[in-house]
Write a protein that holds these residues in place. Structure first.
Motif, PDB file in Angstrom:
ATOM      1  N   GLU A 135      -8.086  -8.847 -25.109  1.00  0.00           N
ATOM      2  CA  GLU A 135      -7.621  -9.098 -26.245  1.00  0.00           C
ATOM      3  C   GLU A 135      -6.824 -10.028 -26.669  1.00  0.00           C
ATOM      4  O   GLU A 135      -6.974 -10.718 -27.877  1.00  0.00           O
ATOM      5  CB  GLU A 135      -6.792  -7.662 -26.662  1.00  0.00           C
ATOM      6  N   ILE A 136      -6.004 -10.619 -25.927  1.00  0.00           N
ATOM      7  CA  ILE A 136      -5.033 -11.760 -26.076  1.00  0.00           C
ATOM      8  C   ILE A 136      -6.174 -13.189 -26.105  1.00  0.00           C
ATOM      9  O   ILE A 136      -5.949 -13.864 -26.803  1.00  0.00           O
ATOM     10  CB  ILE A 136      -4.001 -11.857 -25.199  1.00  0.00           C
ATOM     11  N   LYS A 137      -6.932 -13.076 -25.225  1.00  0.00           N
ATOM     12  CA  LYS A 137      -7.863 -14.069 -25.199  1.00  0.00           C
ATOM     13  C   LYS A 137      -8.641 -14.405 -26.512  1.00  0.00           C
ATOM     14  O   LYS A 137      -9.262 -15.530 -26.603  1.00  0.00           O
ATOM     15  CB  LYS A 137      -8.835 -13.771 -23.955  1.00  0.00           C
ATOM     16  N   GLN A 138      -8.944 -13.288 -26.966  1.00  0.00           N
ATOM     17  CA  GLN A 138     -10.098 -12.985 -28.386  1.00  0.00           C
ATOM     18  C   GLN A 138      -9.100 -13.193 -29.501  1.00  0.00           C
ATOM     19  O   GLN A 138      -9.765 -13.463 -30.367  1.00  0.00           O
ATOM     20  CB  GLN A 138     -10.825 -12.057 -28.171  1.00  0.00           C
ATOM     21  N   ALA A 139      -8.003 -13.056 -29.355  1.00  0.00           N
ATOM     22  CA  ALA A 139      -6.859 -12.993 -30.600  1.00  0.00           C
ATOM     23  C   ALA A 139      -7.260 -14.513 -31.486  1.00  0.00           C
ATOM     24  O   ALA A 139      -7.196 -15.456 -31.002  1.00  0.00           O
ATOM     25  CB  ALA A 139      -5.796 -13.001 -30.291  1.00  0.00           C
TER      26      ALA A 139
END
Length: 157
Positions: A135-139
Motif C-alpha cells: 500500500e505504501i509503495k503505491q501511495a
C-alpha cells in the motif's frame, strides 16, 4: 544522538524510523540520509518536512536537522563502490550514532552494518507487514508513504 538512514526507493523509511525513535523518547539532533543516485531523496525530505509523527504531532524536520549524502551510483556493483560507501560512512558513524538499515539496497545494509560495528554505532531496522508495504509503495500522497504507527523497531546490534 545522530541518526543515519540508508535510502533506496522507499521514501517513507527515514520518517517511519525517526518517528518511532522519538516516540521511544530518543532525542535525535541530526538525521543524515545516505541515498543512492536516483533514490527517492526529494520525496523523503518532503515527508520529513511535512508529515507529522503520531507521538509528537510535528514533522521530524521541525526539531531535527536533516542532512543528505548522495552516492554517485544506483547500487553497489564493484569493490570501488563498496569501498566508497564504507569510507563515506566511516566519517559519520560513531558511538553516538544509530544506523537505520531499513532502506537502501541489501549490500548497502550489509556494508553499512559492518562499518557501524567498527565504529561502535547502534544498528536498527523497522519492519511493517507486507500488505502495508504494498500500500505504501503505491501511495500517491506523501504522508501515506510512511507508517510509524504500524511499524516495529528491531535493534540488531
Amino acid at each position: 544522538m545522530k541518526l543515519v538512514s540508508l535510502l533506496g526507493t522507499s521514501p517513507g523509511t527515514p520518517h517511519t524510523t525517526i518517528c518511532i525513535l522519538k516516540q521511544l523518547g530518543h532525542s535525535v539532533r541530526k538525521h543524515i540520509i545516505v541515498a543512492t543516485k536516483g533514490a527517492a531523496l526529494n520525496e523523503a525530505i518532503a515527508i520529513l518536512t511535512k508529515c507529522p509523527c503520531p507521538a509528537t504531532g510535528k514533522p521530524p524536520a521541525s526539531t531535527t536537522a536533516i542532512e543528505t549524502i548522495t552516492l554517485p551510483y544506483n547500487d553497489i556493483e564493484s569493490q570501488e563502490h563498496l569501498q566508497q560507501l564504507r569510507q563515506t560512512l566511516a566519517k559519520i558513524l560513531d558511538t553516538d550514532t544509530i544506523l537505520d538499515i531499513t532502506g537502501g539496497r541489501k549490500i548497502m545494509a550489509v556494508a553499512a552494518s559492518l562499518e557501524a560495528l567498527n565504529h561502535g554505532a547502534t544498528i536498527i531496522t523497522t519492519t511493517i507487514p507486507d500488505q502495508l508495504y504494498q500500500e505504501i509503495k503505491q501511495a500517491k500522497q506523501l504522508c501515506n508513504k510512511t507508517a510509524p504507527e504500524k511499524a516495529k523497531l528491531l535493534k540488531l546490534a
